[in-house]
Design a protein around this motif. Structure first.
Motif, PDB file in Angstrom:
ATOM      1  N   PRO A 170       0.964  -1.297  -0.228  1.00  0.00           N
ATOM      2  CA  PRO A 170       0.111   0.211  -0.259  1.00  0.00           C
ATOM      3  C   PRO A 170       0.922   1.398  -0.503  1.00  0.00           C
ATOM      4  O   PRO A 170       0.588   2.152  -0.614  1.00  0.00           O
ATOM      5  N   TYR A 171       1.705   0.807   1.122  1.00  0.00           N
ATOM      6  CA  TYR A 171       2.631   2.609   0.715  1.00  0.00           C
ATOM      7  C   TYR A 171       3.492   2.997  -0.220  1.00  0.00           C
ATOM      8  O   TYR A 171       3.561   3.829  -1.329  1.00  0.00           O
ATOM      9  N   ILE A 172       4.179   1.654  -1.682  1.00  0.00           N
ATOM     10  CA  ILE A 172       5.334   1.710  -2.191  1.00  0.00           C
ATOM     11  C   ILE A 172       3.937   1.742  -3.694  1.00  0.00           C
ATOM     12  O   ILE A 172       3.911   3.072  -4.641  1.00  0.00           O
ATOM     13  N   ALA A 173       2.919   1.507  -3.615  1.00  0.00           N
ATOM     14  CA  ALA A 173       1.681   1.928  -4.060  1.00  0.00           C
ATOM     15  C   ALA A 173       0.927   3.332  -4.389  1.00  0.00           C
ATOM     16  O   ALA A 173       0.518   4.272  -5.171  1.00  0.00           O
ATOM     17  N   SER A 174       1.108   4.329  -2.954  1.00  0.00           N
ATOM     18  CA  SER A 174       1.467   5.083  -2.840  1.00  0.00           C
ATOM     19  C   SER A 174       1.936   6.664  -3.805  1.00  0.00           C
ATOM     20  O   SER A 174       1.957   7.998  -3.415  1.00  0.00           O
ATOM     21  N   LEU A 175       3.179   5.791  -3.909  1.00  0.00           N
ATOM     22  CA  LEU A 175       4.561   7.089  -4.398  1.00  0.00           C
ATOM     23  C   LEU A 175       4.491   6.936  -5.758  1.00  0.00           C
ATOM     24  O   LEU A 175       4.021   6.396  -6.698  1.00  0.00           O
ATOM     25  N   PRO A 176       4.745   8.101  -6.175  1.00  0.00           N
ATOM     26  CA  PRO A 176       4.399   8.520  -7.754  1.00  0.00           C
ATOM     27  C   PRO A 176       5.588   7.459  -7.842  1.00  0.00           C
ATOM     28  O   PRO A 176       6.275   7.148  -7.897  1.00  0.00           O
ATOM     29  N   ILE A 177       5.060   7.686  -9.553  1.00  0.00           N
ATOM     30  CA  ILE A 177       5.555   6.056 -10.287  1.00  0.00           C
ATOM     31  C   ILE A 177       7.305   7.017 -11.315  1.00  0.00           C
ATOM     32  O   ILE A 177       7.961   6.492 -11.343  1.00  0.00           O
ATOM     33  N   CYS A 202      12.414  14.070  -6.901  1.00  0.00           N
ATOM     34  CA  CYS A 202      14.152  14.445  -6.950  1.00  0.00           C
ATOM     35  C   CYS A 202      14.357  15.328  -8.122  1.00  0.00           C
ATOM     36  O   CYS A 202      13.998  15.264  -9.042  1.00  0.00           O
ATOM     37  N   GLY A 203      15.236  16.955  -8.139  1.00  0.00           N
ATOM     38  CA  GLY A 203      15.882  17.068  -8.549  1.00  0.00           C
ATOM     39  C   GLY A 203      16.597  17.385 -10.154  1.00  0.00           C
ATOM     40  O   GLY A 203      16.651  18.007 -11.245  1.00  0.00           O
ATOM     41  N   TYR A 204      16.939  15.903  -9.409  1.00  0.00           N
ATOM     42  CA  TYR A 204      18.276  15.080 -10.791  1.00  0.00           C
ATOM     43  C   TYR A 204      18.043  13.984 -11.491  1.00  0.00           C
ATOM     44  O   TYR A 204      18.724  13.709 -12.558  1.00  0.00           O
ATOM     45  N   SER A 205      16.493  14.301 -11.306  1.00  0.00           N
ATOM     46  CA  SER A 205      15.400  13.272 -12.296  1.00  0.00           C
ATOM     47  C   SER A 205      16.085  13.388 -13.848  1.00  0.00           C
ATOM     48  O   SER A 205      15.977  14.028 -14.316  1.00  0.00           O
ATOM     49  N   GLN A 206      16.582  11.915 -14.363  1.00  0.00           N
ATOM     50  CA  GLN A 206      16.959  12.632 -15.879  1.00  0.00           C
ATOM     51  C   GLN A 206      15.377  11.934 -16.894  1.00  0.00           C
ATOM     52  O   GLN A 206      15.425  13.378 -17.777  1.00  0.00           O
ATOM     53  N   ASP A 246      17.733   0.433 -12.443  1.00  0.00           N
ATOM     54  CA  ASP A 246      16.604   1.751 -13.050  1.00  0.00           C
ATOM     55  C   ASP A 246      15.830   1.173 -11.628  1.00  0.00           C
ATOM     56  O   ASP A 246      15.499   2.142 -11.425  1.00  0.00           O
ATOM     57  N   ASN A 247      15.850  -0.159 -11.055  1.00  0.00           N
ATOM     58  CA  ASN A 247      15.161  -0.125  -9.834  1.00  0.00           C
ATOM     59  C   ASN A 247      15.656   0.745  -8.800  1.00  0.00           C
ATOM     60  O   ASN A 247      15.099   1.342  -7.763  1.00  0.00           O
ATOM     61  N   LEU A 248      17.251   0.212  -8.253  1.00  0.00           N
ATOM     62  CA  LEU A 248      17.904   0.862  -7.790  1.00  0.00           C
ATOM     63  C   LEU A 248      17.008   2.756  -7.959  1.00  0.00           C
ATOM     64  O   LEU A 248      17.294   3.291  -6.967  1.00  0.00           O
ATOM     65  N   LYS A 249      17.632   3.355  -8.860  1.00  0.00           N
ATOM     66  CA  LYS A 249      17.676   4.622  -9.649  1.00  0.00           C
ATOM     67  C   LYS A 249      16.247   5.505  -8.806  1.00  0.00           C
ATOM     68  O   LYS A 249      16.328   6.571  -8.006  1.00  0.00           O
ATOM     69  N   TRP A 250      14.660   4.535  -9.155  1.00  0.00           N
ATOM     70  CA  TRP A 250      13.811   4.471  -8.740  1.00  0.00           C
ATOM     71  C   TRP A 250      13.941   4.924  -6.878  1.00  0.00           C
ATOM     72  O   TRP A 250      13.455   6.185  -6.635  1.00  0.00           O
TER      73      TRP A 250
END
Length: 290
Positions: free
Chosen positions: A61-68, A72-76, A136-140
């Protein structure tokens, strides 16, 4: 008190170690001991793994609430929109944003070094969503921790991911997040009677300029993120926006990267990150004062 999140509902260092230690083989532990990572690194690994566990994760439930796409400002992925935001800060608000695009690039490169090291050491032993690489998962996960983690007491983890609390928006005149010690008493001037079971819980009240503020139906609850040492650029790199109280002129310092909070993924952003085999000590000094 409008929101209360008990310690048992928080992602902490202990939760991360309890989850990750059984997953990492002994030979990997000898070379890249999880205990040597700071709270931020462990939260990144935990969040990435639980995302991969999917519907069987207690944190679903928590992970589902997080933005896809984390903010963060450095997001490519968000780079074009962030560059537009920088231009707007300059043209509409008259802020001095000279050098900001370059600082975002440096932060992105630093984040990639972090995730590359974590993926190399621990990635094969974690679960990842189908079709998503370990990197990619760890970057997220790193972007989520950089923009949403909350500082707490050292006893239960100096950095934590706290459901619900991290959905509340910032206002400099609002009250802050409060961690209960379990010893609070109304008769002693505290705002709540707490018990030992409340220790480590975080609460949020509706305050404005230190006074209680009743909320009308539909009115938003706000909180002060309480990072007074953040410059405008710090806010932009970590959270992807600049609050009104930081609209003043910005001046670039000599440091190669902005002064990011020391209790997060960019704790040692100004330091050499070559220490440790396999790049495993990518986070350090999580509680060092800036």
């Amino acid at each position: 008190v409008l929101i209360k999140v008990p310690l048992s509902f928080q992602m902490t260092r202990k939760v991360a170690l309890d989850t990750l230690l059984p997953l990492i083989p002994a030979d990997v532990q000898r070379k890249a001991n999880l205990h040597e990572l700071d709270d931020a690194a462990l939260l990144v690994l935990l969040l990435a793994h639980e995302r991969g566990v999917g519907q069987y994760s207690r944190w679903l439930p928590y992970i589902a609430s997080l933005p896809i796409e984390p903010s963060c400002g450095y997001s490519q992925y968000l780079r074009p929109y962030l560059l537009d935001s920088i231009n707007a800060l300059r043209d509409e608000l008259g802020m001095d944003v000279n050098g900001w695009p370059g600082e975002l690039l440096k932060a992105t490169q630093y984040a990639e070094r972090i995730t590359d090291g974590l993926a190399r050491d621990y990635g094969p032993h974690l679960q990842h969503p189908k079709g998503v690489t370990a990197e990619d998962n760890l970057k997220w996960a790193l972007c989520q921790v950089a923009s949403r983690a909350t500082g707490g007491s050292q006893k239960y983890g100096a950095l934590r991911m706290i459901p619900i609390l991290d959905m509340v928006n910032h206002d400099a005149s609002a009250g802050g997040f409060v961690e209960l010690t379990g010893t609070e008493r109304l008769e002693e001037g505290d705002f709540v009677d707490a018990t030992e079971e409340d220790e480590g819980a975080f609460v949020v009240r509706s305050l404005r300029h230190g006074r209680r503020k009743a909320l009308r139906p539909g009115q938003e609850l706000l909180v002060n993120y309480n990072v007074p040492h953040y410059s405008a650029l710090d806010w932009f790199v970590s959270l992807g926006f600049v609050p009104p109280e930081r609209y003043e002129k910005w001046q670039k310092l000599d440091a190669p990267l902005p002064r990011i909070r020391r209790d997060g993924p960019f704790a040692n952003i100004h330091e050499d990150n070559s220490a440790g085999p396999g790049g495993r000590r990518v986070f350090s000094g999580a509680n060092t004062d800036t």
